[in-house]
Design an enzyme around this catalytic site. Structure first.
Site, PDB file in Angstrom:
ATOM      1  N   PRO A 197       0.844  -1.205   0.000  1.00 16.65           N
ATOM      2  CA  PRO A 197       0.000   0.000   0.000  1.00 16.65           C
ATOM      3  C   PRO A 197       0.874   1.247   0.000  1.00 16.65           C
ATOM      4  O   PRO A 197       1.554   1.554   0.976  1.00 16.65           O
ATOM      5  CB  PRO A 197      -0.794  -0.122   1.304  1.00 16.65           C
ATOM      6  CG  PRO A 197       0.027  -1.008   2.178  1.00 16.65           C
ATOM      7  CD  PRO A 197       0.787  -1.936   1.273  1.00 16.65           C
TER       8      PRO A 197
ATOM      9  N   ASP B  10       6.030   2.204   1.628  1.00 17.51           N
ATOM     10  CA  ASP B  10       5.169   1.069   1.978  1.00 17.51           C
ATOM     11  C   ASP B  10       4.538   1.346   3.339  1.00 17.51           C
ATOM     12  O   ASP B  10       5.213   1.319   4.370  1.00 17.51           O
ATOM     13  CB  ASP B  10       6.003  -0.215   2.009  1.00 17.51           C
ATOM     14  CG  ASP B  10       5.146  -1.456   2.151  1.00 17.51           C
ATOM     15  OD1 ASP B  10       3.984  -1.350   2.612  1.00 17.51           O
ATOM     16  OD2 ASP B  10       5.646  -2.558   1.828  1.00 17.51           O
ATOM     17  N   HIS B  11       3.227   1.587   3.339  1.00 23.18           N
ATOM     18  CA  HIS B  11       2.526   1.960   4.568  1.00 23.18           C
ATOM     19  C   HIS B  11       2.415   0.788   5.550  1.00 23.18           C
ATOM     20  O   HIS B  11       2.026   0.978   6.711  1.00 23.18           O
ATOM     21  CB  HIS B  11       1.128   2.498   4.235  1.00 23.18           C
ATOM     22  CG  HIS B  11       0.678   3.611   5.120  1.00 23.18           C
ATOM     23  ND1 HIS B  11       1.039   3.713   6.442  1.00 23.18           N
ATOM     24  CD2 HIS B  11      -0.118   4.691   4.873  1.00 23.18           C
ATOM     25  CE1 HIS B  11       0.484   4.784   6.981  1.00 23.18           C
ATOM     26  NE2 HIS B  11      -0.216   5.398   6.039  1.00 23.18           N
ATOM     27  N   ARG B  12       2.754  -0.411   5.117  1.00 23.51           N
ATOM     28  CA  ARG B  12       2.777  -1.535   6.054  1.00 23.51           C
ATOM     29  C   ARG B  12       3.943  -1.417   7.027  1.00 23.51           C
ATOM     30  O   ARG B  12       3.924  -1.998   8.112  1.00 23.51           O
ATOM     31  CB  ARG B  12       2.894  -2.864   5.296  1.00 23.51           C
ATOM     32  CG  ARG B  12       1.727  -3.194   4.388  1.00 23.51           C
ATOM     33  CD  ARG B  12       2.000  -4.435   3.559  1.00 23.51           C
ATOM     34  NE  ARG B  12       3.157  -4.267   2.689  1.00 23.51           N
ATOM     35  CZ  ARG B  12       3.617  -5.223   1.874  1.00 23.51           C
ATOM     36  NH1 ARG B  12       3.007  -6.406   1.836  1.00 23.51           N
ATOM     37  NH2 ARG B  12       4.664  -4.995   1.105  1.00 23.51           N
ATOM     38  N   VAL B  13       4.965  -0.652   6.628  1.00 21.36           N
ATOM     39  CA  VAL B  13       6.188  -0.564   7.430  1.00 21.36           C
ATOM     40  C   VAL B  13       6.334   0.799   8.090  1.00 21.36           C
ATOM     41  O   VAL B  13       6.712   0.899   9.255  1.00 21.36           O
ATOM     42  CB  VAL B  13       7.424  -0.852   6.553  1.00 21.36           C
ATOM     43  CG1 VAL B  13       8.711  -0.743   7.363  1.00 21.36           C
ATOM     44  CG2 VAL B  13       7.313  -2.223   5.904  1.00 21.36           C
TER      45      VAL B  13
END
Length: 447
Positions: free
Chosen positions: A245, A419-422
């Protein structure tokens, strides 16, 4: 004579097929060991395959433009000195047909000035792609100029065509870029025109200038097969866009001091003969900012996040074959001069179409310079497996408020995708702000 068969070798990195680009021999030709037989194109690079046999070509078993799988027979050679009653001699060392890293896949290299076809996104070499058809030559590392052997160049105007001093590779570069050497300001020590002189002249024209506009084709449509590099790029970008994302941020920067710093470096004897551009400062700024915000320099899996305490800096490169992202290994260990030399080496490698799979693997974070195409900014897609990518826009003079007064300043827009997961918005914002602070004041690098 008995025929020996040469098969498409395993070129590594999980690649299972290649396209026949150009045969260098034909049936009836006499070949020697290590003579180049064929040029192939994989999803990673152009590769020249030499012969492990000496003899006469009996048959070519694949057509130019055909895609063949690893292990497929490409050519038959009637070996010299062999008879039908005697067993065929064993081929040369099997390693010669096993991997790109060995001599079986040596890639032609010409003088660096002779290949203006690739554009390293950040150097903005303005020109048309060089042909993929290249002369056979032994693989070699491109030489890096030693600044210690030179002194500061002096500006010498180029005179009439009869008195122009320029080496053949420089003349070819000028021809490819549509530059009239009689109009170029020479800065070489002996009054000769250098590669930078030609590129500087070319950059005065529009980045999208065509030497001539092609006529409409008689065909209403053109079908281009999706294969090779284009297929690899499509797969990678789709995977990245729909797996990670993306979150993007942007900031406008007064880069006047960066431009002044670049000018000083160009005039410094320590950087004589070395390509210097704002990308160099942006790359150094990114490395500095990574140390302050290490999470952007990570790799994500469903089970864990790996934070890399080193920087393998990816540089997006637009080549005639498509986008590649080679990276500078352990860029955090390099001085500004060493980083400039490494970026130049990546330019030469990409321009020659000989970027190896190893050079494109292991990257931890990437920078792309949209400004080399005249773009202010964009929303770049992450290089697959990475958490961050920075985009540097064009740097041009604009009105800017300084101490309450409107003044002309060199302004650029810095953007990035993450990366919005990180990483969350606060980390992303701090990281981009740190990169921006260096571009506004490069002296911070001395802290």
């Amino acid at each position: 004579m008995s025929d020996s068969e040469f098969t498409l070798p395993d070129v590594g990195e999980g690649l299972t097929e290649a396209e026949i680009v150009q045969w260098r021999v034909k049936p009836g030709d006499t070949v020697e060991i290590n003579q180049v037989l064929v040029e192939i194109e994989t999803a990673k690079s152009l590769v020249e395959l030499p012969s492990p046999f000496a003899g006469t070509v009996s048959a070519l078993l694949a057509d130019e433009g055909q895609t063949v799988e690893v292990g497929s027979v490409l050519i038959r050679v009637a070996e010299a000195g062999a008879s039908e009653d005697a067993p065929a001699p064993a081929p040369a060392n099997p390693e010669t047909t096993s991997t790109v890293a060995d001599t079986a896949s040596s890639i032609s290299t010409e003088a660096s000035e002779e290949k203006p076809g690739a554009v390293l996104v950040g150097y903005g070499i303005k020109g048309h792609g060089a042909s993929r058809r290249r002369k056979s030559a032994p693989a070699a590392e491109a030489p890096v100029p030693d600044a210690r052997a030179t002194t500061r160049p002096s500006s010498v105007p180029a005179a009439a065509a009869s008195s122009i001093i320029a080496k053949p590779p420089i003349r070819k570069l000028a021809k490819d870029l549509g530059v009239d050497l009689a109009e170029v300001l020479a800065t070489g020590l002996a009054g000769e025109i250098t590669r930078d002189d030609v590129i500087r002249q070319a950059s005065q024209a529009s980045v999208f200038r065509n030497i001539e506009t092609p006529a409409w084709s008689d065909e209403r449509e053109e079908i281009i097969p999706v294969k090779g590099m284009r297929k690899a790029i499509a797969t990678a970008m789709t995977t990245s866009a729909f797996t990670a994302p993306h979150v993007s941020v942007f900031v406008d920067i007064d880069a006047t001091r960066t431009m002044e710093f670049v000018k000083r470096l160009k005039n410094s004897p320590d950087f004589a003969g070395i390509r210097v551009s704002p990308l160099l400062i942006a790359a150094k700024a990114l490395i500095w900012a990574v140390r302050r915000n290490p999470m952007v320099n990570s790799t994500f899996t469903d089970k864990e996040i790996t934070v890399h305490h080193y920087v393998n800096l990816g540089i997006a490169a637009a080549t005639p074959r498509g986008l590649v992202v080679p990276n500078v290994k352990d860029a955090q260990e390099l001085s500004l001069r060493e980083l400039a030399m490494a970026l130049e080496a990546l330019t030469i490698t990409a321009r020659d179409g000989k970027t190896s799979p190893a050079q494109m693997s292991g990257g931890t974070i990437t920078i792309t310079n949209l400004g080399s195409f005249g773009m202010d900014t964009g929303t770049p897609i992450l290089n697959p497996g990475e958490v961050g990518i920075i985009a540097l826009g064009t740097i041009k003079q604009k009105p800017w408020v300084v101490d309450g007064e409107v003044r002309p300043r060199f302004v650029t827009t810095l953007g990035g995708s993450f990366d919005h997961r990180v990483v969350d918005g606060d980390v992303v914002s701090r990281f981009v702000a740190d990169v921006a602070s260096i571009l506004e004041e490069p002296a911070l690098l001395l802290d």
